[in-house]
Design a protein around this motif. Structure first.
Motif, mmCIF file in Angstrom:
data_model
loop_
_atom_site.group_PDB
_atom_site.id
_atom_site.type_symbol
_atom_site.label_atom_id
_atom_site.label_comp_id
_atom_site.label_asym_id
_atom_site.label_seq_id
_atom_site.Cartn_x
_atom_site.Cartn_y
_atom_site.Cartn_z
ATOM 1 N N GLY A 1 0.823 -1.205 0.000
ATOM 2 C CA GLY A 1 0.000 0.000 0.000
ATOM 3 C C GLY A 1 0.859 1.258 0.000
ATOM 4 N N TYR A 2 0.448 2.266 -0.780
ATOM 5 C CA TYR A 2 1.193 3.528 -0.888
ATOM 6 C C TYR A 2 0.222 4.702 -0.825
ATOM 7 N N THR A 3 0.746 5.832 -0.385
ATOM 8 C CA THR A 3 -0.023 7.082 -0.359
ATOM 9 C C THR A 3 0.786 8.172 -1.053
ATOM 10 N N ASP A 4 0.163 9.359 -1.170
ATOM 11 C CA ASP A 4 0.938 10.508 -1.633
ATOM 12 C C ASP A 4 1.582 11.175 -0.419
ATOM 13 N N SER A 5 2.150 12.359 -0.610
ATOM 14 C CA SER A 5 2.901 13.006 0.479
ATOM 15 C C SER A 5 2.073 14.009 1.262
ATOM 16 N N ALA B 1 -2.455 15.083 -10.480
ATOM 17 C CA ALA B 1 -2.364 13.822 -11.210
ATOM 18 C C ALA B 1 -1.268 12.935 -10.624
ATOM 19 N N GLY B 2 -0.149 13.568 -10.236
ATOM 20 C CA GLY B 2 0.939 12.799 -9.649
ATOM 21 C C GLY B 2 0.538 12.214 -8.311
ATOM 22 N N ARG B 3 -0.146 12.999 -7.479
ATOM 23 C CA ARG B 3 -0.567 12.488 -6.174
ATOM 24 C C ARG B 3 -1.545 11.323 -6.321
ATOM 25 N N GLU B 4 -2.446 11.436 -7.304
ATOM 26 C CA GLU B 4 -3.389 10.347 -7.513
ATOM 27 C C GLU B 4 -2.666 9.072 -7.972
ATOM 28 N N ALA B 5 -1.633 9.239 -8.799
ATOM 29 C CA ALA B 5 -0.862 8.081 -9.244
ATOM 30 C C ALA B 5 -0.123 7.424 -8.087
ATOM 31 N N ASN B 6 0.319 8.230 -7.128
ATOM 32 C CA ASN B 6 1.066 7.692 -5.992
ATOM 33 C C ASN B 6 0.166 6.996 -4.978
ATOM 34 N N ARG B 7 -1.126 7.319 -4.991
ATOM 35 C CA ARG B 7 -2.073 6.631 -4.106
ATOM 36 C C ARG B 7 -2.468 5.323 -4.799
ATOM 37 N N ARG B 8 -1.857 4.227 -4.366
ATOM 38 C CA ARG B 8 -1.999 3.004 -5.154
ATOM 39 C C ARG B 8 -1.805 1.760 -4.281
#
Length: 633
Positions: A532-536, A586-593
């Motif tokens: 699991g990953y999140t954004d910053s 868009a980058g933050r959404e990609a990092n939430r994965r």
């Protein structure tokens, strides 16, 4: 006069003193020589020529370099047997010894219905308590007999990985012995069936790392074959077995050799229990030789001690009588032969027929003729019970003048069809033909035995079944890499979404979870990490906790779908390993994965490096608001 007397006395005493001193020195020299010679001779007699002996008064000094400490002590003992041991002075040295080599570490694990025992020598660095705890945790374990010894030497390369493999393998081995050495594991085990043996061997091979030498001696009991059946036929395309049974490996070799002589290519024969006579191989080889003389279009079946031979219609009566007579005389006394030479039929007269087809998708169609409505309902109910109520289509017609055994032939054909992955069965009054594909390598034998038992002595039937590895439920299991590719294709087409700021999977992602579960169920024990990953956005600790909760939610969803997850792990990595710029939405959404990572034995888990990846949207569908902020409120 008096002075002269005194001088005489003095000179006398002086002379006596000199004589005494000379005598003493002579005595000492004599003792030294005798002691040195005596000790020297004694040492030489025992081969200790390396020792030097020197007498100094009453003391005897031993010098030189002894090859071992034991030899040095023997030299002292030998000298002490010649002179008083208190007079022996030890000035000897000992050749420097090489450091003791590390022992060979090994362990042997034995598990059966009575419990589990482990014996051997292991390094002190190995966590003995953890080993015993893992043994105790095995399902069905009734206690561990610990006979392990330890030695304070470094663990050799490959020891830890070999022991870890043995511990993991033991979970699949209720009755087995495992011998463990560095980089080497030998497994001796017993399974309940040939299919279980094949499944277990494949599972263990998949578990083993490339640097581990794995030896397996896994046995399965011989199957009980009832009736004990062999069916051989010669067609225009060549000779082949529909079924072949033998009671020993030697008998199987004889039968296979006879079949090859008749033109069979790569014949196989199953060794099993239930043979009606120790002369089985004689009967089979004699029948094959007879069939080879009759030529294409002929066949025979042996069910227990009954032999039914059907010659081709083109065989002349005289040739038929000669071959059958020779065979009758060659057969062992127990066997009974029934031979038939069919008459040519009118090609324009179509016999009554019943057909059933099974498609690769599992759909079944029943067509043709039945002799009453009861048989039609019975055949339909049987097919629905075997293939599924929604998978059966019936279009049979009730007609008169069908043979009395028509119902038996129809139901036997359907039962045989049920052992195939796809195929067809055709029933006529004088013949039954079953063709198709299967993932069971023993299907041809099993179906032939089934039909021989159901249809009775002398019944004519053909079984043309093709084994396909891809249909085998054991050998057809996908490899970890194939599983990886399938899951990658699924997750590439859909996201795993979560409700905003929570670890609850959104309803829109449940279909993706269903598809992933379907693949993973076929993959077996797959070492997989759900990451699991999140954004910053938000606090780092809260993001780490949220990512962990989401990874565990995915794992729980798989468990709810009955996916075996004992080899899975769920890990949250928070803000680590971003795949895009956190400065953009868009980058933050990609990092939430969520990522699915195949854990390979020769690699160390590193977040963000995987081919099983799914971008997990952490909000409602279409919601672009960063939801990590919700986790920090």
């Amino acid at each position: 006069m008096r002075l002269s007397s005194l001088l005489t006395i003095f000179l006398t005493f002086a002379a006596a003193a000199v004589i005494a001193m000379v005598a003493a020195n002579f005595s000492v020299s004599l003792i030294e020589d005798s002691s040195e010679i005596g000790v020297r001779d004694a040492l030489d007699e025992k081969g200790m020529t390396w020792a030097e002996v020197e007498a100094n008064g009453l003391q005897v000094s031993l010098s030189g370099t002894a090859p071992t400490e034991a030899v040095r002590f023997s030299a002292l003992t030998t000298a002490g047997s010649v002179v008083d041991a208190a007079r022996v002075i030890d000035d000897m040295g000992v050749v420097a010894q090489e450091a003791l080599a590390a022992p060979t570490f090994s362990a042997e694990i034995l598990r059966n219905d009575s419990g589990l025992s482990v014996i051997g020598l292991i390094p002190t660095a190995t966590d003995r308590d953890a080993l015993v705890a893992r043994f105790n945790s095995l399902e069905g374990s009734s206690g561990v007999t610990d006979l392990l010894e330890t030695a304070d030497y470094p663990a050799p390369d490959g020891w830890t990985s070999a022991m870890d493999f043995a511990l993991s393998a033991m979970t699949n081995l209720p009755r087995a012995k495992i011998s463990v050495k560095a980089d080497h594991v030998a497994i001796t085990a017993i399974t309940d069936s040939a299919a279980e043996k094949a499944r277990l061997e494949q599972t263990l091979r998949r578990m083993a790392t490339d640097d581990l030498t794995l030896e397996m001696n896994i046995s399965a009991p011989r199957p009980v074959i009832t009736p004990f059946t062999t069916r051989f036929q010669i067609t225009e395309d060549g000779a082949s077995f529909d079924a072949c049974s033998a009671d020993t490996e030697q008998a199987a070799a004889r039968i296979i050799a006879a079949a090859k002589s008749a033109g069979a290519a790569n014949p196989q024969c199953t060794v099993g229990l239930g043979v009606p006579s120790p002369k089985w191989a004689d009967a089979v080889t004699a029948s094959i030789n007879a069939l080879n003389k009759l030529g294409a279009g002929s066949s025979f079946i042996i069910a227990d001690a009954d032999i039914s031979l059907i010659a081709a219609e083109t065989v002349s009566q005289s040739e038929f009588d000669t071959v059958v007579g020779e065979l009758e005389n060659a057969l062992p006394p127990v066997f009974a032969l029934k031979a038939d030479l069919p008459k040519a039929q009118d090609p324009n007269a179509g016999p009554p027929e019943f057909t059933a087809t099974l498609s690769p998708e599992g759909q079944v169609q029943l067509r043709g003729r039945v002799n009453d409505t009861a048989l039609r309902e019975l055949a339909t109910s049987f097919a629905k019970a075997r293939f599924g109520s929604d998978s059966v289509y019936t279009a049979t017609r009730v007609v008169d003048d069908l043979p009395m055994d028509w119902a038996t032939r129809v139901l036997a054909g359907l039962e045989g069809l049920g052992q195939l992955s796809n195929g067809a069965v055709t029933v006529t009054p004088n013949h039954l033909q079953l063709t198709g594909n299967t993932g069971n390598p023993e299907a041809s034998n099993e179906i032939t035995s089934l039909l021989a038992g159901k249809l009775g002595e002398g019944a004519a039937f053909d079984v043309n079944v093709t084994y396909q590895k891809k249909l085998d439920p054991v050998l057809g299991l996908p490899s970890p890499e194939e599983c990886e590719a399938e899951v990658a294709a699924i997750v590439a087409a859909g996201k795993i979404n979560f409700e905003p700021g929570s670890a609850t999977i959104d309803a829109s992602a449940l279909g993706t979870m269903d598809d992933i579960a379907d693949v993973l169920k076929r993959c077996g024990d797959l070492p997989l990490e759900i990451q699991g990953y999140t954004d910053s956005q938000g606090r780092e600790e809260m993001n780490l906790a949220l990512s962990q909760s989401r990874a565990e939610s995915v794992l729980n969803e798989l468990r709810a779908r009955r996916v075996p997850t004992s080899s899975y792990a769920a890990t949250g990595y928070g803000e680590e390993a971003p795949v895009a710029d956190n400065d953009t939405e868009a980058g933050r959404e990609a990092n939430r994965r969520i990522e699915f990572r195949l854990i390979r034995p020769d690699t160390v888990a590193t977040p963000g490096q995987t081919t099983l990846e799914s971008t997990a949207e952490t909000g409602d569908t279409g919601n672009d608001t960063p939801t990590e902020e919700s986790a920090t409120e």
